[in-house]
Design an enzyme around this catalytic site. Structure first.
Site, PDB file in Angstrom:
ATOM      1  N   HIS A 188     -10.180  38.848  33.609  1.00 14.45           N
ATOM      2  CA  HIS A 188      -9.897  39.911  34.563  1.00 14.45           C
ATOM      3  C   HIS A 188     -10.706  41.162  34.260  1.00 14.45           C
ATOM      4  O   HIS A 188     -11.160  41.867  35.167  1.00 14.45           O
ATOM      5  CB  HIS A 188      -8.400  40.242  34.557  1.00 14.45           C
ATOM      6  CG  HIS A 188      -7.559  39.152  35.143  1.00 14.45           C
ATOM      7  ND1 HIS A 188      -6.404  38.717  34.563  1.00 14.45           N
ATOM      8  CD2 HIS A 188      -7.730  38.397  36.253  1.00 14.45           C
ATOM      9  CE1 HIS A 188      -5.874  37.740  35.291  1.00 14.45           C
ATOM     10  NE2 HIS A 188      -6.670  37.534  36.315  1.00 14.45           N
ATOM     11  N   GLU A 429     -12.399  21.657  42.795  1.00 12.83           N
ATOM     12  CA  GLU A 429     -12.455  22.237  41.450  1.00 12.83           C
ATOM     13  C   GLU A 429     -12.368  21.206  40.333  1.00 12.83           C
ATOM     14  O   GLU A 429     -12.412  21.587  39.154  1.00 12.83           O
ATOM     15  CB  GLU A 429     -11.318  23.250  41.282  1.00 12.83           C
ATOM     16  CG  GLU A 429     -11.371  24.398  42.270  1.00 12.83           C
ATOM     17  CD  GLU A 429     -10.158  25.295  42.204  1.00 12.83           C
ATOM     18  OE1 GLU A 429     -10.180  26.249  41.418  1.00 12.83           O
ATOM     19  OE2 GLU A 429      -9.181  25.027  42.935  1.00 12.83           O
ATOM     20  N   ASP A 453     -13.965  26.411  37.685  1.00 11.04           N
ATOM     21  CA  ASP A 453     -13.055  25.375  37.173  1.00 11.04           C
ATOM     22  C   ASP A 453     -13.704  23.994  37.190  1.00 11.04           C
ATOM     23  O   ASP A 453     -13.395  23.158  36.340  1.00 11.04           O
ATOM     24  CB  ASP A 453     -11.763  25.356  37.988  1.00 11.04           C
ATOM     25  CG  ASP A 453     -10.725  26.324  37.436  1.00 11.04           C
ATOM     26  OD1 ASP A 453     -10.597  26.398  36.199  1.00 11.04           O
ATOM     27  OD2 ASP A 453     -10.063  27.006  38.219  1.00 11.04           O
ATOM     28  N   CYS A 500     -17.817  28.986  46.275  1.00  8.41           N
ATOM     29  CA  CYS A 500     -17.231  30.300  45.992  1.00  8.41           C
ATOM     30  C   CYS A 500     -17.185  30.633  44.507  1.00  8.41           C
ATOM     31  O   CYS A 500     -16.637  31.662  44.119  1.00  8.41           O
ATOM     32  CB  CYS A 500     -15.825  30.399  46.581  1.00  8.41           C
ATOM     33  SG  CYS A 500     -14.644  29.205  45.906  1.00  8.41           S
TER      34      CYS A 500
END
Length: 567
Positions: A188, A429, A453, A500
């Site tokens: 994050h 993923e 992922d 993405c």
């Protein structure tokens, strides 16, 4: 002297060194005289007010929809807890403890109670409580403001690590760069640094003793180097590079209002990855075609209660209004693994990355899932929404998802609330999703490849571990083969295919991805103009030739050579 690190947010920064250090306070555990109790309680009250004022001041400069705002809000709520305040005062009074010792004990007790609960979020929150207690102790001892909140000259911050809450408190004026010893590319803090446009590198093993505060530094977050005490030649060279970089970024603005179109007329959809409403309002600033990934779980971070249907519906409607008819792709809650949320009860798992996460979590909690689905279905009355589901591995999961959607639609009709039409997709993923894709494509309008992922699960390499980043990169022959398999299957079924993951935000890799046949890319806001420029400066024949060569490589080095030698 130069020290290398992993680039997390590009750019060049000049400034003096400033270490973010949690000051060690030597506490006196001896009982205080009874006559000193009022004094110590007064010191605690004053320290609390100083810290509250500092946090409130920092929060006031933030958008209330931002993640930073919510992180500070969580600390404010704890510091204003009457029960906790009384526990500290009682410890001073009855145990004759100094204010510092009482705070250390009470906050440690609170943290230990949280850590003992079977909830991974609360285990992480326990560390936040300890850190907050240390800041109260620092305030008691007159060390709260260490010059960090009011930087009077260009500064490069150095730290072992930086939590999102600490990042939220950083002053932006004169903060030129960030250098961390630890951290993950998809943490994050990394995402926040990129969003803020602050040059930053991590996994940089600097020696704090050899870089005292005030040392002249140049952070070259284009090449992943921290230059300590640059000599005149280095200073001149990096200054020239800095001005070139500034000019390059200014030149990118010319691409803002045009389409992402190659020189021979091939158009690529170029979307943005966002995590909150504040990000969405900046989509037009970079000329994105819309939102390719809205991470809805971000709205749950650092809130104590789950947003109800009305709150979620309002958020999605506000986003649609801000987008003004542009594409809005919502990913349903991607909960689990490294995402622990305070408003949910999540069980501790031996291997959370392989446990109840993504679509598995929401299917296991249908009431939670249906609240979100109902809000999205209702919002679709107000604009175009694409809905995609994370971590789907097999068609049986899609069967369950669409059964729940049908239940929500029936209920909304009965309640006369109505709903709009949605386009449906999944995030690819895992290798299983690739191999099972043909069975799922008849039920889908689009697919989006999540390479972060996909790399983790295909390579069995923790995506947050910087020690594995170099040896197991997202751009490898195995991952490229899985991406290609996904594209080929989707194209054969006439289903739109997007990407993405972080790979889409790399201007160097984008020509290869487009050459492989992707219809759309969804990238970080800070990278979007660079990606658009890379598209507009090439042609599809070149991109296709690059993809053909790259897909023949069986070694990482060979694949990287293809990319670096392009053009």
């Amino acid at each position: 002297m130069s020290i290398t690190g992993i680039i997390v947010s590009s750019g060049i920064a000049f400034g003096q060194a400033l270490h973010l250090i949690h000051t060690e306070h030597h506490l006196d555990y001896r009982p205080i005289p009874l006559s000193k109790i009022p004094q110590q309680q007064g010191k605690f009250a004053k320290a609390l007010q100083e810290l509250l004022a500092q946090l409130t001041h920092s929060q006031a400069a933030l958008d209330s929809d931002s993640e930073n705002y919510q992180l500070i809000e969580a600390d404010l709520l704890l510091l204003e807890d009457d029960e906790l305040i009384e526990q500290v005062n009682d410890a001073i009074r009855t145990l004759q403890l100094s204010a510092s010792v009482a705070v250390e004990r009470i906050f440690a007790h609170q943290a230990n109670e949280l850590q003992s609960l079977d909830d991974p979020y609360l285990a992480n929150r326990a560390q936040d409580v300890r850190c907050l207690g240390q800041r109260v102790v620092a305030a008691i001892n007159g060390h709260l403001n260490q010059g960090l909140e009011k930087l009077d000259r260009p500064t490069i911050l150095l730290a072992q690590d930086l939590t999102p809450a600490e990042f939220a408190l950083l002053p932006r004026e004169n903060l030129c760069g960030i250098v961390l010893k630890t951290g993950g590319l998809t943490s994050h803090t990394a995402i926040l640094a990129r969003a803020a446009g602050i040059p930053a590198i991590l996994s940089c093993q600097f020696d704090a003793d050899s870089i005292p505060n005030g040392t002249p530094l140049v952070l070259d977050a284009l090449n992943g180097e921290l230059c300590v005490k640059p000599n005149p030649d280095q200073q001149a060279r990096l200054t020239v590079t800095f001005h070139h970089e500034q000019a390059r970024r200014a030149a990118l603005q010319t691409y803002k209002d045009g389409p992402a179109q190659t020189q021979d007329g091939h158009i690529v959809g170029l979307m943005a990855n966002v995590g909150n409403l504040n990000d969405i309002t900046h989509v037009s600033d970079v000329g994105a075609d819309g939102i390719g990934l809205f991470r809805t779980e971000f709205m749950l971070m650092n809130v104590s209660t789950l947003p109800d249907e009305k709150a979620q519906y309002s958020l999605y409607c506000d986003a649609l209004h801000a987008l003004g008819g542009k594409t809005f792709t919502i990913r349903t809650l991607d909960i689990g693994a490294d995402k622990e949320l305070p408003c949910l009860c999540q069980e501790i798992e031996d291997n959370p990355a392989l446990g109840l996460r993504g679509i598995r979590y929401t299917l296991a909690h249908p009431d939670l899932f249906k609240t979100q689905l109902r809000a999205i279905l209702r919002a679709a009355n107000h604009g175009p929404i694409r809905l995609m589901f994370p971590m789907v591995n097999q068609v049986e999961e899609l069967d369950e998802v669409f059964a729940l959607i049908a239940q929500c639609q029936d209920a909304l009709e009965e309640e006369e609330k109505g709903y709009g039409e949605l386009s449906y997709g999944i995030v690819v993923e895992t290798p299983a999703a690739v191999f099972n894709l043909n069975a799922m494509l008849p039920r889908l309008d689009f697919v989006s490849i999540g390479t972060n992922d996909l790399t983790q699960y295909a390579m069995a390499a923790d995506r947050t571990n910087p020690q594995l980043t170099r040896d197991y990169p997202s751009l490898s022959p195995a991952i490229l083969a899985l991406i290609n398999m996904t594209i080929v299957q989707a194209k054969a079924a006439n289903v739109k295919v997007s990407l993405c993951g972080e790979l889409a935000s790399s201007p160097q890799i984008v020509p290869l991805l487009i050459g492989m046949g992707l219809d759309e890319l969804s990238v970080n806001l800070s990278s979007l103009l660079e990606v658009k420029a890379a598209i507009c400066q090439g042609n599809i024949q070149q991109f296709s030739a690059l993809a053909h060569t790259a897909l023949q490589q069986d070694r990482i080095a060979g694949l990287q050579q293809c990319i670096t030698s392009y053009k």
